[in-house]
Design an enzyme around this catalytic site. Structure first.
Site, PDB file in Angstrom:
ATOM      1  N   HIS A 298       1.041  -1.260   0.035  1.00  0.00           N
ATOM      2  CA  HIS A 298       0.228  -0.099   0.156  1.00  0.00           C
ATOM      3  C   HIS A 298       0.604   0.710  -0.064  1.00  0.00           C
ATOM      4  O   HIS A 298       1.661   0.999   0.514  1.00  0.00           O
ATOM      5  CB  HIS A 298      -0.745  -0.233   0.859  1.00  0.00           C
TER       6      HIS A 298
ATOM      7  N   GLU B  39      -1.531   7.176  -0.555  1.00  0.00           N
ATOM      8  CA  GLU B  39      -2.912   7.661  -0.709  1.00  0.00           C
ATOM      9  C   GLU B  39      -2.701   7.895   0.569  1.00  0.00           C
ATOM     10  O   GLU B  39      -3.212   9.081   0.479  1.00  0.00           O
ATOM     11  CB  GLU B  39      -4.173   5.965   0.288  1.00  0.00           C
TER      12      GLU B  39
END
Length: 318
Positions: free
Chosen positions: A176, A179
């Protein structure tokens, strides 16, 4: 709520009142802490083998009911290890149920083992070696290795050895990033891990050079517009840069991220792409193809799914 009742756990009001819960913006660490607290409260309700099996089983059945042909679930077995005598039994339970429900007619399920940024990088290496033992390319196997939690924590490069272990085992690499942090964090992840996919990655759009690199390297972005809005990364669904990324040549795979906390499953992401972001049938079909190509599904299933997308597009009303 049923799991909590069975274990005598009192849930936060935000998880038992109006659903989905109202989440604070995670652009500041206080907002992330509130989100993580709800996530941890829900996860703490999973305290037995049957709880774990139920989650895998119901996820597969629910996705199959929506038309999904393949499901990749991300799991950190560390969270459940205390209840089943270790991380190895925890992963084996998940894999066993994934194989069973896949054979029983649910959406075929494969597993991504994910390490956490808030734990030591040596823990990530342990998980990478565990994932490598169960690596495969079909239901009930581990197909990828990820890195989750607050991307503002930990040093990305320190997790690179764990990803090297996973790469050697043939696993897809799926950290990830991009973001909570911007394109510099995305580029750091590209340099350190040479990923196949990035969880989110949407803020790479802030630097055209980074977007160009993602496209050139063939890295797919797993994008969940509902998640980005719920967490305050973007103010409105129309602000999520799915169209700009696609037009720049980036492969985008729509995902549901965490339906429990965001209240939005996969089909809703496609509806948002059509109704808010302006994708027509051809555009939706290409988003679906991008998801299939980025997945670690068996070759025959990939071919049949791509053919089914073509059939849907050909049958769509003009």
């Amino acid at each position: 709520m049923e799991l909590a009742a069975g274990h005598g756990i009192r849930l936060p009001d935000a998880l038992v009142g109006a659903w989905p819960p109202r989440l604070a913006s995670v652009r500041d660490e206080r907002g992330w802490f509130r989100f993580q607290r709800l996530y941890d409260a829900a996860r703490a309700c999973v305290r037995a083998e049957e709880d774990m099996r139920r989650l895998v089983r119901e996820a597969s059945v629910d996705d199959a009911a929506e038309g999904s042909r393949w499901l990749e679930l991300q799991v950190d077995p560390t969270s459940y290890a205390p209840f089943v005598e270790g991380i190895t039994p925890a992963l084996e339970i998940v894999l066993d149920e994934a194989a069973a429900v896949s054979a029983a007619g649910g959406a075929p399920v494969a597993i991504i083992v994910a390490a956490s940024r808030i734990r030591h990088p040596l823990d990530a290496r342990t998980l990478a070696r565990l994932a490598a033992r169960y690596a495969g390319d079909g239901p009930g196997t581990v197909v990828g290795f990820g890195l989750s939690n607050d991307e503002r924590r930990g040093e990305t490069r320190e997790f690179a050895p764990a990803f090297a272990i996973a790469r050697k085992a043939g696993l897809a690499l799926m950290p990830h990033t991009g973001e909570l942090l911007g394109p510099n964090a995305v580029e750091e992840t590209l340099d350190a891990m040479q990923p196949d996919r990035l969880g989110h990655g949407v803020r790479s759009i802030e630097d055209p050079r980074v977007v160009e690199r993602i496209a050139a390297d063939g890295v797919a972005l797993e994008v969940c517009p509902a998640s980005n809005v719920a967490l305050g990364v973007y103010a409105e669904p129309a602000d999520v840069p799915v169209r700009a990324l696609v037009e720049a040549g980036v492969s985008v795979a729509l995902g549901a991220d965490d339906p429990l906390l965001f209240g939005s499953r996969l089909v809703a992401q496609y509806a948002l792409a059509r109704d808010v972001l302006g994708f027509d049938d051809a555009g939706l079909a290409e988003l679906a193809r991008g998801s299939v190509r980025a997945a670690r599904m068996p070759a025959a299933l990939r071919t049949s799914t791509l053919n089914a997308i073509d059939d849907w597009l050909a049958a769509a009303p003009v």
